[in-house]
Design a protein around this motif. Structure first.
Motif, PDB file in Angstrom:
ATOM      1  N   HIS A  58      51.274 -22.596  30.319  1.00 38.12           N
ATOM      2  CA  HIS A  58      51.241 -21.611  29.244  1.00 38.12           C
ATOM      3  C   HIS A  58      51.621 -20.262  29.869  1.00 38.12           C
ATOM      4  O   HIS A  58      50.952 -19.812  30.788  1.00 38.12           O
ATOM      5  N   VAL A  59      52.694 -19.684  29.368  1.00 43.48           N
ATOM      6  CA  VAL A  59      53.188 -18.431  29.936  1.00 43.48           C
ATOM      7  C   VAL A  59      53.031 -17.328  28.899  1.00 43.48           C
ATOM      8  O   VAL A  59      53.426 -17.491  27.736  1.00 43.48           O
ATOM      9  N   GLN A  60      52.439 -16.222  29.322  1.00 46.36           N
ATOM     10  CA  GLN A  60      52.278 -15.073  28.426  1.00 46.36           C
ATOM     11  C   GLN A  60      53.366 -14.052  28.729  1.00 46.36           C
ATOM     12  O   GLN A  60      53.562 -13.675  29.884  1.00 46.36           O
ATOM     13  N   ILE A  61      54.072 -13.616  27.700  1.00 46.40           N
ATOM     14  CA  ILE A  61      55.096 -12.590  27.881  1.00 46.40           C
ATOM     15  C   ILE A  61      54.521 -11.270  27.384  1.00 46.40           C
ATOM     16  O   ILE A  61      54.134 -11.151  26.220  1.00 46.40           O
ATOM     17  N   ASP A  62      54.456 -10.288  28.294  1.00 44.07           N
ATOM     18  CA  ASP A  62      53.784  -9.025  27.973  1.00 44.07           C
ATOM     19  C   ASP A  62      54.737  -7.920  27.536  1.00 44.07           C
ATOM     20  O   ASP A  62      54.295  -6.908  27.000  1.00 44.07           O
ATOM     21  N   LYS A 110      54.414 -22.534  25.617  1.00 46.48           N
ATOM     22  CA  LYS A 110      54.164 -23.668  26.511  1.00 46.48           C
ATOM     23  C   LYS A 110      55.494 -24.214  26.989  1.00 46.48           C
ATOM     24  O   LYS A 110      56.401 -24.452  26.194  1.00 46.48           O
ATOM     25  N   VAL A 133      52.245 -16.216  23.730  1.00 51.05           N
ATOM     26  CA  VAL A 133      52.085 -17.259  24.760  1.00 51.05           C
ATOM     27  C   VAL A 133      52.874 -18.497  24.353  1.00 51.05           C
ATOM     28  O   VAL A 133      52.754 -18.973  23.215  1.00 51.05           O
ATOM     29  N   GLY A 184      60.592 -10.005  29.167  1.00 50.94           N
ATOM     30  CA  GLY A 184      60.046 -11.181  29.852  1.00 50.94           C
ATOM     31  C   GLY A 184      60.646 -12.439  29.255  1.00 50.94           C
ATOM     32  O   GLY A 184      60.931 -12.488  28.058  1.00 50.94           O
TER      33      GLY A 184
END
Lengths: 321, 249
Positions: free
Chosen positions: A143-147, A132, A130, A114
């Motif tokens: 705020h983007v969360q990369i899993d 920003k 996470v 990701g």
């Protein structure tokens, strides 16, 4: 687990953005309690590589291959992904510039990692991961969360600054065996303006708009830029009219910049222009109209005619040195 | 030769951005939607290449990932002059997802050149074009400011810090384009708008794909403090403040 920072060079030299990248990733690796590996691609002299030690690059892997002096995104992505696999790296970071924009998305696909681009600070949280980033061209943040297990991020200019942290540097050479068929693009010529300060890297930018009234009046803009060691820029109407080249257009659809100091001369401050400059540390507006929206985003303002104010300002700058 | 232009549907650049549902969703009420400005320039350049009799471009089509509400944007692309429009029926979740969907279509329906704008003016990911290139194992050139065809080769200019490089690339190719690629975007004429109604807009089912990122929340920038005004007759005060107060000189 480790963090890989891709340190791009320009004709064998690093820039401030590289030092910022190393400072950022040094800090990130410490927070993740893991190792930092700095990767350099193309010919760079040992002394230049060692300069990264000042910002905490303990371990540098150098692909010192003249064949790779020019950016070929496919090749660079292959080299970095290969190293990430060998080293078991799970966080790959590069600067958000023309090379980062070309390489990071390819690594994301190659490693099923990701990605978040133009990140503005250290991760908001490490687990979950996470970050920003700016969205809507500076009008908001997300705020983007990369899993995914492997993460790729690019960092925005001036998001962290550089922090000195002198360490001893170990340099290893790496020779990837690459398929020659990957080099499908060929650089025929290169043109460079060497006498001008480059807009994307500039710490100070003097930008002018339609308030200049005619392209013949740009002398006062260039003189102020010269006195400040600044780059010149312009608003969209100016580049659309052909008064200045489109490479100078700053704004939502032109260049988005983040200098320390931005002068907006004769620029009214349309929302699209502001989107391109909102990350500047300090904004100075000069405009005849005291109601111009640019004063709403500026730190300092002068109401007056640019043709009178700019030469006076140039003189004041020269006198202050 | 066939050219495919990737189209993103974005809020008009004058939109005042708002969020809803506890700042987790973009509030699209009252928003005007447009073709992403760089994609519009890319489409314009693709059409210019097709119209030049010296080139053998026989199709310029557009592709987009989005729901039915975005069809108006695709009709506009057809009105500007695209031959066909393809809409992959899915929510454009992130760049990886969008690129993966477009690549899945391309694998079945190859094109020689794929144009993608350098970024979309909404989520500013700057990554769809390069991701498509990697999914397809195509060459890619980014930061492109000029494209011309020379038989089966493509001649491009790529912006580099302080200058530009002239590049020769082989097909197939993904070109990630920015300002300069076309002088200004083409505006649809009445005839184009009429013709667009009859042109094919094909809706394609999405491919199953894993999601790698998710949006957690949005924030608006903090309001800026008041602007300190300096008298035009005393500009030396400004230099003083920039040095000692703002510490930027």
């Amino acid at each position: 687990m480790s963090v890989i920072a891709f340190a791009k060079n320009w004709n064998g030299k690093f820039k401030n953005s590289t030092f910022e990248l190393v400072s950022y990733t040094r800090n990130l690796a410490s927070q993740l309690n893991t190792q930092l590996i700095v990767v350099s691609i193309g010919e760079v002299k040992e002394e230049e590589l060692k300069s990264l030690g000042k910002y905490g690059a303990e371990r540098i892997i150098s692909v010192n291959d003249p064949q790779m002096n020019t950016l070929t995104s496919r090749v660079y992505a292959q080299v970095i992904s290969k190293l990430a696999e060998i080293e078991g790296a799970d966080t790959i970071v590069m600067s958000d510039n023309e090379s980062g924009k070309a390489i990071a998305p390819r690594i994301s696909v190659k490693m099923k990692a990701g990605m978040a681009s133009a990140v503005l600070e250290l991760p908001v949280s490490m687990n979950p991961f996470v970050v920003k980033k700016g969205v809507f061209s500076g009008k908001a943040f997300e705020h983007v969360q990369i899993d995914s297990p492997v993460k790729v991020i690019t960092i925005a200019k001036n998001c962290f600054g550089f922090i000195e942290n002198q360490v001893d540097v170990s340099i290893e050479e790496f020779s990837p065996n690459l398929d020659a068929a990957l080099f499908k693009i060929q650089v025929l010529e290169e043109e460079k303006q060497t006498n001008k300060v480059n807009l994307a890297d500039a710490d100070i930018v003097v930008s002018a708009g339609r308030g200049m009234r005619s392209p013949d009046n740009w002398g006062v803009v260039e003189e102020l830029a010269d006195a400040l060691g600044a780059a010149t820029a312009c608003s969209r109407p100016v580049s659309d009219e052909g008064w200045r080249g489109h490479e100078e257009h700053v704004g939502q659809t032109g260049k988005v910049i983040a200098p320390n100091l931005y002068f907006a001369a004769g620029i009214s401050g349309a929302i699209q222009h502001v989107a391109g400059i909102s990350r500047s540390k300090c904004i100075v507006a000069i405009n005849t109209d005291p109601e111009a929206p640019i004063f709403g985003v500026a730190d300092y303002g002068i109401v007056g005619d640019v043709m009178e104010v700019l030469p006076k300002l140039t003189e004041a700058v020269r006198n202050s040195k | 030769m066939k050219i495919l232009v990737c189209i993103s549907n974005v809020p008009d650049t004058t939109t005042k951005v708002k969020f809803k549902e506890d700042s987790t969703l973009f509030d699209d009420s009252g928003v005007q939607w447009i073709i992403n400005p760089w994609d519009e320039l890319a489409l314009t350049r693709a059409l210019e290449l097709k119209e030049d009799a010296g080139n053998s471009v026989d199709e310029v089509s557009v592709i987009h990932v989005g729901g039915a509400q975005t069809d108006a944007t695709l009709r506009k692309a057809l009105a500007i002059g695209a031959d066909k429009a393809f809409r992959i029926d899915a929510c454009a979740a992130d760049a990886y997802y969008v690129a993966g969907q477009i690549a899945a279509y391309l694998k079945e329906n190859p094109f020689d050149i794929v144009f993608s704008g350098i970024e979309s003016s909404d989520y500013n990911g700057s990554s769809v074009g390069a991701m498509i290139a990697e999914f397809m194992d195509y060459s890619g050139v980014s930061s492109v400011t000029s494209v011309n065809l020379d038989g089966d080769d493509v001649i491009l200019y790529r912006a580099i810090p302080g200058g530009k490089q002239k590049i020769k690339a082989e097909l197939p190719l993904v070109a990630v384009v920015q300002k300069g690629i076309a002088k200004e975007p083409r505006i649809p004429a009445m005839r184009g708008i009429m013709m667009a109604r009859k042109k094919p807009l094909e809706v394609i089912a999405a491919t199953e794909m894993e999601m790698l990122t998710r949006s957690v929340k949005f924030e608006l920038p903090k309001a800026k403090g008041a602007c300190k005004m300096i008298d035009a007759g005393h500009v030396e005060q400004l230099v003083e403040l920039l040095k000692n107060e703002a510490k930027v000189l």
